[in-house]
Design a protein around this motif. Structure first.
Motif, PDB file in Angstrom:
ATOM      1  N   ALA A   9      -6.342  38.259  15.772  1.00 52.88           N
ATOM      2  CA  ALA A   9      -6.176  38.810  14.415  1.00 52.88           C
ATOM      3  C   ALA A   9      -6.696  37.815  13.384  1.00 52.88           C
ATOM      4  O   ALA A   9      -6.728  38.113  12.196  1.00 52.88           O
ATOM      5  N   GLY A  10      -7.102  36.635  13.842  1.00 51.17           N
ATOM      6  CA  GLY A  10      -7.606  35.593  12.941  1.00 51.17           C
ATOM      7  C   GLY A  10      -9.107  35.724  12.702  1.00 51.17           C
ATOM      8  O   GLY A  10      -9.759  36.675  13.158  1.00 51.17           O
ATOM      9  N   TYR A  11      -9.624  34.767  11.980  1.00 51.67           N
ATOM     10  CA  TYR A  11     -11.026  34.803  11.509  1.00 51.67           C
ATOM     11  C   TYR A  11     -12.023  34.867  12.675  1.00 51.67           C
ATOM     12  O   TYR A  11     -12.754  35.853  12.837  1.00 51.67           O
ATOM     13  N   ILE A  12     -12.057  33.846  13.499  1.00 55.96           N
ATOM     14  CA  ILE A  12     -13.093  33.795  14.535  1.00 55.96           C
ATOM     15  C   ILE A  12     -12.776  34.774  15.673  1.00 55.96           C
ATOM     16  O   ILE A  12     -13.650  35.512  16.145  1.00 55.96           O
ATOM     17  N   ASN A  55       2.107  41.956  19.389  1.00 56.77           N
ATOM     18  CA  ASN A  55       2.512  41.059  18.311  1.00 56.77           C
ATOM     19  C   ASN A  55       3.550  40.079  18.858  1.00 56.77           C
ATOM     20  O   ASN A  55       4.747  40.250  18.675  1.00 56.77           O
ATOM     21  N   VAL A  56       3.068  39.073  19.586  1.00 57.00           N
ATOM     22  CA  VAL A  56       3.951  38.084  20.212  1.00 57.00           C
ATOM     23  C   VAL A  56       3.383  36.692  19.976  1.00 57.00           C
ATOM     24  O   VAL A  56       2.213  36.536  19.629  1.00 57.00           O
ATOM     25  N   SER A  57       4.223  35.689  20.206  1.00 57.69           N
ATOM     26  CA  SER A  57       3.809  34.289  20.076  1.00 57.69           C
ATOM     27  C   SER A  57       3.527  33.699  21.446  1.00 57.69           C
ATOM     28  O   SER A  57       4.087  34.148  22.452  1.00 57.69           O
ATOM     29  N   SER A 148      -5.349  17.002  18.648  1.00 56.55           N
ATOM     30  CA  SER A 148      -4.657  18.107  19.346  1.00 56.55           C
ATOM     31  C   SER A 148      -5.665  18.910  20.162  1.00 56.55           C
ATOM     32  O   SER A 148      -5.338  19.424  21.237  1.00 56.55           O
ATOM     33  N   LYS A 149      -6.910  19.003  19.677  1.00 55.33           N
ATOM     34  CA  LYS A 149      -7.944  19.744  20.395  1.00 55.33           C
ATOM     35  C   LYS A 149      -8.527  18.904  21.535  1.00 55.33           C
ATOM     36  O   LYS A 149      -8.774  19.405  22.626  1.00 55.33           O
ATOM     37  N   LEU A 150      -8.747  17.604  21.270  1.00 55.88           N
ATOM     38  CA  LEU A 150      -9.298  16.742  22.322  1.00 55.88           C
ATOM     39  C   LEU A 150      -8.314  16.640  23.499  1.00 55.88           C
ATOM     40  O   LEU A 150      -8.707  16.680  24.668  1.00 55.88           O
ATOM     41  N   TYR A 173     -16.986  24.011  17.933  1.00 56.57           N
ATOM     42  CA  TYR A 173     -17.624  24.678  16.796  1.00 56.57           C
ATOM     43  C   TYR A 173     -17.943  23.672  15.701  1.00 56.57           C
ATOM     44  O   TYR A 173     -17.139  22.815  15.394  1.00 56.57           O
ATOM     45  N   PHE A 174     -19.072  23.889  15.018  1.00 59.84           N
ATOM     46  CA  PHE A 174     -19.396  23.113  13.823  1.00 59.84           C
ATOM     47  C   PHE A 174     -18.860  23.887  12.605  1.00 59.84           C
ATOM     48  O   PHE A 174     -17.778  24.454  12.685  1.00 59.84           O
ATOM     49  N   ASN A 175     -19.556  23.929  11.480  1.00 62.29           N
ATOM     50  CA  ASN A 175     -18.934  24.524  10.273  1.00 62.29           C
ATOM     51  C   ASN A 175     -19.093  26.039  10.249  1.00 62.29           C
ATOM     52  O   ASN A 175     -20.178  26.534   9.931  1.00 62.29           O
ATOM     53  N   THR A 193     -10.083  25.637   2.811  1.00 60.22           N
ATOM     54  CA  THR A 193     -10.784  24.505   2.204  1.00 60.22           C
ATOM     55  C   THR A 193     -12.264  24.524   2.580  1.00 60.22           C
ATOM     56  O   THR A 193     -13.013  23.654   2.165  1.00 60.22           O
ATOM     57  N   HIS A 194     -12.672  25.515   3.369  1.00 58.38           N
ATOM     58  CA  HIS A 194     -14.068  25.603   3.811  1.00 58.38           C
ATOM     59  C   HIS A 194     -14.990  25.780   2.589  1.00 58.38           C
ATOM     60  O   HIS A 194     -14.741  26.648   1.745  1.00 58.38           O
ATOM     61  N   LEU A 195     -16.048  24.987   2.529  1.00 58.51           N
ATOM     62  CA  LEU A 195     -16.919  24.951   1.342  1.00 58.51           C
ATOM     63  C   LEU A 195     -17.426  26.329   0.907  1.00 58.51           C
ATOM     64  O   LEU A 195     -17.336  26.696  -0.270  1.00 58.51           O
TER      65      LEU A 195
HETATM   66  N1  LIG Z   1     -12.402  28.082  11.315  1.00 58.17           N
HETATM   67  C1  LIG Z   1     -13.077  27.017  11.653  1.00 58.17           C
HETATM   68  O1  LIG Z   1     -13.897  26.540  10.881  1.00 58.17           O
HETATM   69  C2  LIG Z   1     -12.877  26.384  13.011  1.00 58.17           C
HETATM   70  C3  LIG Z   1     -13.685  25.283  13.368  1.00 58.17           C
HETATM   71  C4  LIG Z   1     -13.499  24.702  14.622  1.00 58.17           C
HETATM   72  C5  LIG Z   1     -12.566  25.219  15.512  1.00 58.17           C
HETATM   73  N2  LIG Z   1     -11.790  26.278  15.140  1.00 58.17           N
HETATM   74  C6  LIG Z   1     -10.804  26.798  16.115  1.00 58.17           C
HETATM   75  O2  LIG Z   1     -11.015  28.189  16.279  1.00 58.17           O
HETATM   76  C7  LIG Z   1      -9.773  28.843  16.538  1.00 58.17           C
HETATM   77  C8  LIG Z   1      -9.629  30.023  15.603  1.00 58.17           C
HETATM   78  O3  LIG Z   1      -9.705  29.564  14.264  1.00 58.17           O
HETATM   79  P1  LIG Z   1      -9.672  30.569  13.021  1.00 58.17           P
HETATM   80  O4  LIG Z   1     -10.461  29.953  11.935  1.00 58.17           O
HETATM   81  O5  LIG Z   1     -10.008  31.925  13.492  1.00 58.17           O
HETATM   82  O6  LIG Z   1      -8.132  30.474  12.633  1.00 58.17           O
HETATM   83  P2  LIG Z   1      -7.114  31.638  12.203  1.00 58.17           P
HETATM   84  O7  LIG Z   1      -5.915  30.966  11.660  1.00 58.17           O
HETATM   85  O8  LIG Z   1      -7.805  32.648  11.359  1.00 58.17           O
HETATM   86  O9  LIG Z   1      -6.779  32.330  13.605  1.00 58.17           O
HETATM   87  C9  LIG Z   1      -5.800  31.844  14.491  1.00 58.17           C
HETATM   88  C10 LIG Z   1      -4.960  33.029  14.928  1.00 58.17           C
HETATM   89  O10 LIG Z   1      -4.012  32.589  15.892  1.00 58.17           O
HETATM   90  C11 LIG Z   1      -2.746  33.140  15.575  1.00 58.17           C
HETATM   91  N3  LIG Z   1      -1.736  32.205  16.093  1.00 58.17           N
HETATM   92  C12 LIG Z   1      -1.580  30.894  15.760  1.00 58.17           C
HETATM   93  N4  LIG Z   1      -0.591  30.350  16.492  1.00 58.17           N
HETATM   94  C13 LIG Z   1      -0.113  31.337  17.302  1.00 58.17           C
HETATM   95  C14 LIG Z   1       0.902  31.381  18.293  1.00 58.17           C
HETATM   96  N5  LIG Z   1       1.656  30.319  18.584  1.00 58.17           N
HETATM   97  N6  LIG Z   1       1.110  32.557  18.938  1.00 58.17           N
HETATM   98  C15 LIG Z   1       0.353  33.658  18.661  1.00 58.17           C
HETATM   99  N7  LIG Z   1      -0.602  33.662  17.729  1.00 58.17           N
HETATM  100  C16 LIG Z   1      -0.850  32.510  17.063  1.00 58.17           C
HETATM  101  C17 LIG Z   1      -2.721  33.290  14.057  1.00 58.17           C
HETATM  102  O11 LIG Z   1      -1.829  34.303  13.608  1.00 58.17           O
HETATM  103  C18 LIG Z   1      -4.176  33.658  13.772  1.00 58.17           C
HETATM  104  O12 LIG Z   1      -4.391  35.053  13.783  1.00 58.17           O
HETATM  105  C19 LIG Z   1      -8.687  27.784  16.389  1.00 58.17           C
HETATM  106  O13 LIG Z   1      -8.314  27.359  17.678  1.00 58.17           O
HETATM  107  C20 LIG Z   1      -9.373  26.672  15.618  1.00 58.17           C
HETATM  108  O14 LIG Z   1      -8.834  25.429  15.927  1.00 58.17           O
HETATM  109  C21 LIG Z   1     -11.923  26.873  13.912  1.00 58.17           C
END
Ligand SMILES: NC(=O)c1ccc[n+]([C@@H]2O[C@H](COP(=O)([O-])OP(=O)(O)OC[C@H]3O[C@@H](n4cnc5c(N)ncnc54)[C@H](O)[C@@H]3O)[C@@H](O)[C@H]2O)c1
Length: 327
Positions: A9-12, A55-57, A148-150, A173-175, A193-195
């Protein structure tokens, strides 16, 4: 294949989900606790093709979901992503980003899920000595988010060593910027905070002005240079990586275009694309911003069939702006 996507449901994650729904016949299942994600993205994408959404964690008991679905692969996005917050509350990041990777891999072990795609970041490189970094470059993060990622990468590698059937692709991923060119989904968080996100918010008057952090770096125009990748190209990189590890061995891939734009170049292009001459202040440098950070992305381009289609700064900004207007 039967694929579980966490954090879709998030961005990427939502952009990867869209590509898989449109371009594959894989069965898809999504989990997201909506702490940062947006239910609208899920609802919009269900119109393309139906999939199951829970819709779970990650912290919840997921045994029932794993037992029922018999996943072949997991694409794991769910994590927290704010660098500054990670310096204020590191444990929050180690629990959600690192401990939960060990947890999800435990389900992989129990239920025999042997393909894993992991969202990592260029932040694992910290402040590199060279402008361009390859997957072999030193990894010395400078904040808890990067660590945390490494550390998650290490957990994944160690598990793979113990289980010869298990294969992973770690994508650094880069920017990441821009939004779905069809206008269905995009980046939702208002305090990003992304440019490029900040620039389009300023264009639309959602911010009064924006700042350039430092104009005395050793670059052509004094501002930091970054490798901006369109989120839809990043999305297809996941599919290429999954196809690759299905037939080959595990890999770590940088995902960028291998070229950079300075902050001033991005701001100039944002003004050009929008026709709005918004206010920009020059502020002090931020800690931990390397002057140049560009991917050497030749590995993913040569080993997999990934073919980027949106390597165009103008288009990246345009799609980000169109999306921001819809919010
Ligand atoms: N956006 C960037 O520029 C960027 C760059 C490098 C790496 N990343 C990595 O890409 C991934 C996705 O990033 P994004 O920008 O889409 O972030 P985002 O916050 O839009 O998406 C993350 C999603 O994970 C869900 N989430 C978080 N913790 C959870 C949990 N414990 N249980 C269930 N759902 C959970 C959130 O609700 C959200 O929908 C992340 O792992 C991030 O570290 C992002």
């Amino acid at each position: 294949m039967n694929i579980l996507i966490t954090g879709a449901a998030g961005y990427i994650g939502s952009h990867v989900l869209k590509v898989l729904l449109e371009q594959s016949s894989h069965e898809i299942c999504v989990i997201d606790n909506l702490s940062k994600g947006n239910i609208n993205a899920i609802n919009e994408l269900k119109k393309i093709r139906n999939f199951e959404f829970f819709n779970v964690s990650l912290e919840d008991d997921l045994n029932e979901i794993f037992a029922k679905h018999k996943f072949d692969a997991i694409i794991h996005f769910a994590a927290f992503i704010e660098v500054f917050e990670s310096t204020q509350d590191p444990l929050k990041y180690y629990l959600n980003n690192t401990a939960n990777v060990a947890k999800i891999l435990t389900y992989c072990k129990i239920y025999g899920v042997n393909r894993f795609i992991f969202s990592s970041t260029a932040a694992v490189y910290g402040e590199p000595d060279t402008p361009e970094v390859s997957e072999e470059s030193q990894t010395i993060p400078i904040n808890p988010y990067g660590y945390s990622k490494l550390m998650s990468e290490q957990v994944i590698k160690d598990y793979a060593t113990s289980n010869k059937e298990f294969r992973y692709a770690i994508l650094r991923y880069f920017n990441v910027a821009g939004a779905d060119p069809d206008g269905l989904i995009g980046q939702n968080y208002p305090n990003a905070t992304h440019l490029i996100k900040v620039a389009v918010q300023t264009i639309l008057g959602k911010r009064e002005k924006m700042a350039i952090y430092g104009d005395d770096y050793a670059t052509d125009d004094g501002t930091c240079v970054r490798d901006y990748i369109h989120v839809s190209d990043l999305a297809t990189a996941h599919v290429s990586a999954l196809n690759h590890i299905n037939e080959n061995q595990s890999e770590i891939f940088n995902v960028g275009y291998g070229r950079g734009f300075s902050v001033k170049e991005v701001v100039k292009m944002a003004k050009e694309v929008s026709g709005v001459d918004f206010k920009v202040d020059i502020a002090n440098r931020r800690d931990g911003d390397p002057s140049v950070l560009i991917s050497n992305a030749s590995k993913i381009k040569t080993l997999t069939d990934w073919t980027p289609k949106f390597d165009d700064l103008k288009l990246i900004i345009k799609t980000a702006l169109e999306w921001e207007k819809r919010l």
